[in-house]
Design an enzyme around this catalytic site. Structure first.
Site, mmCIF file in Angstrom:
data_model
loop_
_atom_site.group_PDB
_atom_site.id
_atom_site.type_symbol
_atom_site.label_atom_id
_atom_site.label_comp_id
_atom_site.label_asym_id
_atom_site.label_seq_id
_atom_site.Cartn_x
_atom_site.Cartn_y
_atom_site.Cartn_z
ATOM 1 N N SER A 1 -17.037 -80.629 31.454
ATOM 2 C CA SER A 1 -16.560 -79.332 30.953
ATOM 3 C C SER A 1 -17.313 -78.118 31.481
ATOM 4 O O SER A 1 -16.804 -77.007 31.388
ATOM 5 C CB SER A 1 -16.690 -79.317 29.434
ATOM 6 O OG SER A 1 -15.449 -79.263 28.839
ATOM 7 N N LYS B 1 -15.652 -75.740 33.700
ATOM 8 C CA LYS B 1 -14.638 -74.805 33.189
ATOM 9 C C LYS B 1 -15.103 -73.358 33.332
ATOM 10 O O LYS B 1 -14.280 -72.444 33.435
ATOM 11 C CB LYS B 1 -14.323 -75.130 31.726
ATOM 12 C CG LYS B 1 -13.575 -76.460 31.572
ATOM 13 C CD LYS B 1 -13.501 -76.902 30.116
ATOM 14 C CE LYS B 1 -12.763 -78.238 30.006
ATOM 15 N NZ LYS B 1 -12.906 -78.845 28.671
ATOM 16 N N TYR C 1 -7.983 -80.733 38.536
ATOM 17 C CA TYR C 1 -8.837 -80.629 37.349
ATOM 18 C C TYR C 1 -9.761 -81.853 37.222
ATOM 19 O O TYR C 1 -10.971 -81.712 37.017
ATOM 20 C CB TYR C 1 -7.952 -80.477 36.101
ATOM 21 C CG TYR C 1 -8.691 -80.589 34.791
ATOM 22 C CD1 TYR C 1 -9.457 -79.535 34.307
ATOM 23 C CD2 TYR C 1 -8.638 -81.765 34.036
ATOM 24 C CE1 TYR C 1 -10.154 -79.647 33.103
ATOM 25 C CE2 TYR C 1 -9.319 -81.878 32.829
ATOM 26 C CZ TYR C 1 -10.074 -80.815 32.373
ATOM 27 O OH TYR C 1 -10.766 -80.928 31.191
ATOM 28 N N TYR D 1 -18.282 -76.623 22.047
ATOM 29 C CA TYR D 1 -17.238 -77.258 21.239
ATOM 30 C C TYR D 1 -17.300 -76.737 19.794
ATOM 31 O O TYR D 1 -17.611 -75.563 19.584
ATOM 32 C CB TYR D 1 -17.365 -78.787 21.276
ATOM 33 C CG TYR D 1 -17.460 -79.381 22.666
ATOM 34 C CD1 TYR D 1 -16.438 -79.224 23.590
ATOM 35 C CD2 TYR D 1 -18.566 -80.109 23.061
ATOM 36 C CE1 TYR D 1 -16.515 -79.778 24.856
ATOM 37 C CE2 TYR D 1 -18.659 -80.677 24.325
ATOM 38 C CZ TYR D 1 -17.627 -80.501 25.217
ATOM 39 O OH TYR D 1 -17.708 -81.043 26.462
ATOM 40 N N VAL E 1 -19.088 -83.482 28.555
ATOM 41 C CA VAL E 1 -19.213 -84.837 28.011
ATOM 42 C C VAL E 1 -20.002 -85.780 28.921
ATOM 43 O O VAL E 1 -20.314 -86.902 28.523
ATOM 44 C CB VAL E 1 -17.852 -85.479 27.662
ATOM 45 C CG1 VAL E 1 -17.179 -84.757 26.510
ATOM 46 C CG2 VAL E 1 -16.948 -85.560 28.867
HETATM 47 N N1 GLU Z 1 -13.036 -84.243 32.054
HETATM 48 C C1 GLU Z 1 -13.160 -84.168 30.636
HETATM 49 C C2 GLU Z 1 -11.805 -84.205 29.976
HETATM 50 O O1 GLU Z 1 -10.904 -83.562 30.450
HETATM 51 C C3 GLU Z 1 -13.891 -82.918 30.285
HETATM 52 C C4 GLU Z 1 -14.152 -82.831 28.834
HETATM 53 C C5 GLU Z 1 -15.470 -82.242 28.472
HETATM 54 O O2 GLU Z 1 -16.473 -82.360 29.169
HETATM 55 O O3 GLU Z 1 -15.475 -81.630 27.405
HETATM 56 O O4 GLU Z 1 -11.602 -84.866 29.012
#
Ligand code: GLU
Length: 307
Positions: free
Chosen positions: A63, A66, A190, A242, A260
Site C-alpha cells: 500500500s 499508493k 496495480y 488504515y 501489508v
Molecule cells: N496489494 C495489496 C492489496 O491490494 C495492498 C494492500 C495493502 O498493503 O494495504 O490487497
C-alpha cells in the site's frame, strides 16, 4: 544524528510487539515472510542516515506505493477533477472494503490510500496499460533515490492469481462510472506496483523526500511539487494507517503510510524520513513491531508535528 546503538536498542525493545503480530496470508506468497524481522532506517534532510536491525531486508511495498500513485495522478490531473471520482476522507472500514463503495459518498472511493481509491487514482495517471506502471515505478525510483527498484515477480503472480477482492472493487467502480476502462490491464499495473521490493532505507528516503517538499535528499532531484507533497502528506495523516490512523496520529503526531508487506514510512518535515519494516501485522493490518517502534521513537525524540 542518531546512533546505530540507540536504534538497535529500540528494535530490541520492540521485538516482543512484533512477535504478537501475524504475517499477511491473504496474498499467499506474503505468508512466507519472517514475522520476527524488524528493522528501521532514519534519514536526515541532507541524505545522511543510519539503520538498525534487519533494515536491509526487503519486502514488497504494497500500500505504500499508493502515495506514489497519488503523486503521479496529481501531476497528471487537476485535484478538482480527481475529487469528482475519489474523495480525501478517512474510513473506518478495511482497506479493501466493498461496503463503503456501495453505501457511502455516492459510490466514490473515500480516499486514494484504500484499494478502491488507489485503483481509481491509477486510472487517472496518463498512459495506457503498462505505461502507467512504468511511470509510477520511475516516480517511485526517483522518490526513493533508488533506480534499481524492481518487481518481485512471485508476489506479483501470487496477488494476480488471488486478487478477486480488488477485481470486485474495480468491476463495481465500472458499474458506477468511476472507472471507464478495462479492469484486468489496470489491475495488472496495480498488482505490479504493489509488488516492488523496498528496504527500510528506500522507505526512509521516500519519506524524507516528502518531508523535504519533493526534493530527494540522496539525489537532489525534484520529484514532486511542494504543494502535491503537502496534499499527499495530509491524506497520510488522516488515512495512512488504515483504521488506526487516528490512534497512530495521537501516539506519534507524524504523517505515515503502511503496507501489508510490513513496511511503514513516516515523514517528519524538517527533521527526517523514517522507514520501518516488520512483516508481522496487527489485526488492523499495520506492522505491530513497526507501530510500536515509531510510537517510542516519536515520543522519545518529540517528533510530533502537532505542537
Ligand atoms: N496489494 C495489496 C492489496 O491490494 C495492498 C494492500 C495493502 O498493503 O494495504 O490487497
Amino acid at each position: 544524528m542518531l546512533t546505530e546503538e540507540y536504534l538497535q536498542r529500540l528494535v530490541d525493545q520492540c521485538l516482543p510487539a512484533a512477535r504478537q503480530g501475524k504475517v499477511a496470508s491473504y496474498i499467499p506468497k506474503l505468508a512466507e515472510a519472517d514475522g520476527n524481522q524488524l528493522g528501521v532506517y532514519w534519514m536526515e534532510p541532507n541524505g545522511a542516515g543510519v539503520g538498525a536491525g534487519q533494515w536491509q531486508k526487503r519486502v514488497t511495498v504494497q500500500s505504500i506505493v499508493k502515495v506514489a500513485i497519488f503523486l503521479q495522478a496529481l501531476a497528471d490531473c487537476p485535484l478538482e477533477q480527481m475529487t469528482q471520482k475519489i474523495s480525501l476522507n478517512a474510513t473506518a472500514e478495511t482497506f479493501n472494503s466493498i461496503v463503503d463503495l456501495e453505501e457511502k459518498n455516492q459510490h466514490r472511493p473515500l480516499n486514494p490510500y484504500i484499494n478502491s481509491g488507489a485503483i481509481a487514482t491509477l486510472s487517472l495517471v496518463q498512459g495506457g496499460p503498462g505505461q502507467r506502471f512504468q511511470r509510477v515505478l520511475e516516480l517511485l525510483q526517483a522518490l526513493t533515490g533508488n533506480s534499481r527498484l524492481t518487481v518481485e515477480e512471485e508476489v506479483y503472480r501470487s496477488e494476480k492469481a488471488t486478487g478477486d477482492r480488488n477485481r470486485a472493487l474495480a468491476y463495481f467502480m465500472r458499474s458506477t462510472q468511476i472507472l471507464s476502462e478495462e479492469v484486468e490491464p489496470l489491475l495488472d499495473d496495480y498488482f505490479r506496483l504493489c509488488s516492488v521490493l523496498v528496504d527500510c532505507r528506500d522507505l526512509a528516503a521516500f519519506a524524507a523526500t516528502l518531508a523535504k517538499g519533493g526534493v530527494d535528499p540522496l539525489t537532489g532531484r525534484r520529484c514532486a511539487s511542494r504543494e502535491h507533497c503537502r496534499t499527499a502528506l495530509a491524506v497520510m495523516v488522516s488515512c495512512g494507517m488504515y483504521g488506526q490512523s487516528g490512534d497512530f496520529l495521537v501516539r506519534t503526531g507524524v504523517p505515515a503510510k503502511s503496507g501489508v508487506g510490513g513496511g511503514i514510512m513516516a515523514a517528519v518535515p524538517g527533521r527526517a524520513g523514517i522507514g520501518v519494516i516488520g512483516p508481522a501485522l496487527n489485526a488492523t493490518g499495520n506492522s505491530s513491531g513497526g507501530m510500536e517502534l515509531l510510537a517510542r521513537l516519536a515520543q522519545q525524540l518529540d517528533l510530533s508535528i502537532l505542537s
